[in-house]
Design a protein around this motif. Structure first.
Motif, PDB file in Angstrom:
ATOM      1  N   MET A 111       0.826  -1.208   0.000  1.00 20.37           N
ATOM      2  CA  MET A 111       0.000   0.000   0.000  1.00 20.37           C
ATOM      3  C   MET A 111       0.864   1.263   0.000  1.00 20.37           C
ATOM      4  O   MET A 111       0.565   2.238  -0.698  1.00 20.37           O
ATOM      5  N   ASP A 112       1.932   1.240   0.784  1.00 19.17           N
ATOM      6  CA  ASP A 112       2.811   2.407   0.841  1.00 19.17           C
ATOM      7  C   ASP A 112       3.537   2.630  -0.482  1.00 19.17           C
ATOM      8  O   ASP A 112       4.049   3.723  -0.729  1.00 19.17           O
ATOM      9  N   GLY A 113       3.571   1.597  -1.330  1.00 18.99           N
ATOM     10  CA  GLY A 113       4.186   1.726  -2.646  1.00 18.99           C
ATOM     11  C   GLY A 113       3.322   2.450  -3.653  1.00 18.99           C
ATOM     12  O   GLY A 113       3.729   2.621  -4.804  1.00 18.99           O
ATOM     13  N   VAL A 121      -7.293  -1.241   3.456  1.00 20.79           N
ATOM     14  CA  VAL A 121      -7.787  -2.605   3.596  1.00 20.79           C
ATOM     15  C   VAL A 121      -9.019  -2.593   4.497  1.00 20.79           C
ATOM     16  O   VAL A 121      -9.012  -1.957   5.549  1.00 20.79           O
ATOM     17  N   ILE A 122     -10.073  -3.287   4.051  1.00 21.63           N
ATOM     18  CA  ILE A 122     -11.287  -3.414   4.854  1.00 21.63           C
ATOM     19  C   ILE A 122     -11.586  -4.893   5.088  1.00 21.63           C
ATOM     20  O   ILE A 122     -11.076  -5.757   4.382  1.00 21.63           O
ATOM     21  N   ILE A 128     -12.066  -0.284   8.507  1.00 19.47           N
ATOM     22  CA  ILE A 128     -10.799   0.054   7.859  1.00 19.47           C
ATOM     23  C   ILE A 128      -9.675  -0.479   8.741  1.00 19.47           C
ATOM     24  O   ILE A 128      -9.469  -0.009   9.858  1.00 19.47           O
ATOM     25  N   LEU A 129      -8.954  -1.463   8.243  1.00 17.86           N
ATOM     26  CA  LEU A 129      -7.932  -2.146   9.030  1.00 17.86           C
ATOM     27  C   LEU A 129      -6.557  -1.517   8.880  1.00 17.86           C
ATOM     28  O   LEU A 129      -5.734  -1.588   9.797  1.00 17.86           O
ATOM     29  N   ALA A 130      -6.293  -0.925   7.740  1.00 18.49           N
ATOM     30  CA  ALA A 130      -5.002  -0.285   7.483  1.00 18.49           C
ATOM     31  C   ALA A 130      -5.167   0.646   6.295  1.00 18.49           C
ATOM     32  O   ALA A 130      -6.049   0.439   5.446  1.00 18.49           O
ATOM     33  N   ALA A 131      -4.338   1.686   6.229  1.00 12.19           N
ATOM     34  CA  ALA A 131      -4.437   2.662   5.142  1.00 12.19           C
ATOM     35  C   ALA A 131      -3.072   3.283   4.896  1.00 12.19           C
ATOM     36  O   ALA A 131      -2.268   3.430   5.827  1.00 12.19           O
ATOM     37  N   ASN A 132      -2.818   3.640   3.638  1.00 15.88           N
ATOM     38  CA  ASN A 132      -1.584   4.372   3.369  1.00 15.88           C
ATOM     39  C   ASN A 132      -1.812   5.852   3.667  1.00 15.88           C
ATOM     40  O   ASN A 132      -2.916   6.285   4.043  1.00 15.88           O
TER      41      ASN A 132
END
Length: 277
Positions: A111-113, A121-122, A128-132
């Motif tokens: 994601m950071d790429g 990610v959901i 929302i489990l993670a986000a850039n």
């Protein structure tokens, strides 16, 4: 080659599971490796004659519930479980395999790429489990940016952020209905639906329609207080090693006003993080 593909698959899986793998004591001399038919029938809660007919190809149309029971009895993972259903021509019930809300480091790195595209990610209940960084900036009007349905229905920012709120609301409720069909006993789903029903009459009305809707490719029309209107498309990808998780990536048409706005939003977010104590 026979045409008894289902029976051959069941025999192979039975041979690969030892009694100790399923907590059973082993008695007597075993002529073949793995479990006996009688043991599989006990574990799956079915008649041994019926299971024998499945293996021998004399029964070709087991129900989805029977297949799910066999999948659990034979310790099938998600791929084997899906294959079992394909062989029988049925639709899987609750997906097998361990579900988790933990997002792996490799996926976070991926994601950071995408610094120029919001990526997050959901899970099935739209947490929302993670986000850039850009996804965090995009959802910054919400406090907190924790669940897409809660954000749309209960956060005051929702109706301003989603400029086509009615369509967004219908899609979110339809997605939660689909999740209810996959895992109707999910404690998180019950908790979320209870809170939304209690505090939003719009959610209660839409939930009562029982409309089901999976993820679509509809454009997202958003209004961010820092950069204005955004028209974005998106792609969603199932995370294979974490059943129920989806990676969502938004993108703007290259060279469009929305692309320029996303670039500005990223700069604002980066600057704010640099000057924060």
């Amino acid at each position: 080659m026979t045409d008894n593909h289902l029976g051959e698959f069941l025999r192979a899986r039975r041979a690969a599971v030892r009694p100790q793998d399923v907590g059973m004591a082993s008695y007597g001399v075993r002529r073949v490796a793995g479990l006996r038919r009688e043991e599989v029938a006990v574990l799956a809660g079915m008649n041994v004659d019926y299971y024998t007919r499945l293996e021998q190809g004399r029964e070709r149309h087991p129900s989805a519930q029977v297949l799910d029971a066999l999948g659990r009895a034979l310790h099938m993972d998600a791929d084997a479980h899906a294959h079992l259903h394909r062989l029988a021509g049925t639709v899987p019930g609750i997906p097998f395999g361990h579900t988790t809300d933990q997002v792996g480091p490799a996926l976070r790195q991926l994601m950071d790429g995408y610094p120029g595209a919001p990526a997050f990610v959901i899970n099935r209940t739209l947490d929302i489990l993670a986000a850039n960084a850009l996804a965090e900036a995009l959802h910054s009007p919400f406090e907190p940016a924790d669940n897409l349905a809660r954000m749309a229905f209960l956060d005051p920012a929702g109706r301003h952020f989603y400029t086509r709120w009615s369509g967004t609301a219908q899609a979110l409720v339809g997605h939660l209905r689909q999740a209810a069909g996959v895992d109707p006993d999910s404690p998180r789903l019950r908790e979320l639906v209870g809170a939304l029903s209690e505090h939003s009459t719009d959610f209660s009305r839409l939930w009562s329609t029982h409309a089901v809707r999976g993820k679509t490719q509809d454009a997202k029309h958003l209004l961010h207080p820092d950069v204005g209107a955004l028209s974005l498309t998106y792609q969603s990808f199932d995370v294979r090693d974490a059943p129920g998780q989806q990676l969502i990536i938004y993108q703007a048409e290259p060279g469009s006003p929305s692309a320029q706005a996303l670039g500005l939003l990223g700069s604002i977010h980066a600057t704010a993080h640099r000057i924060s104590p």
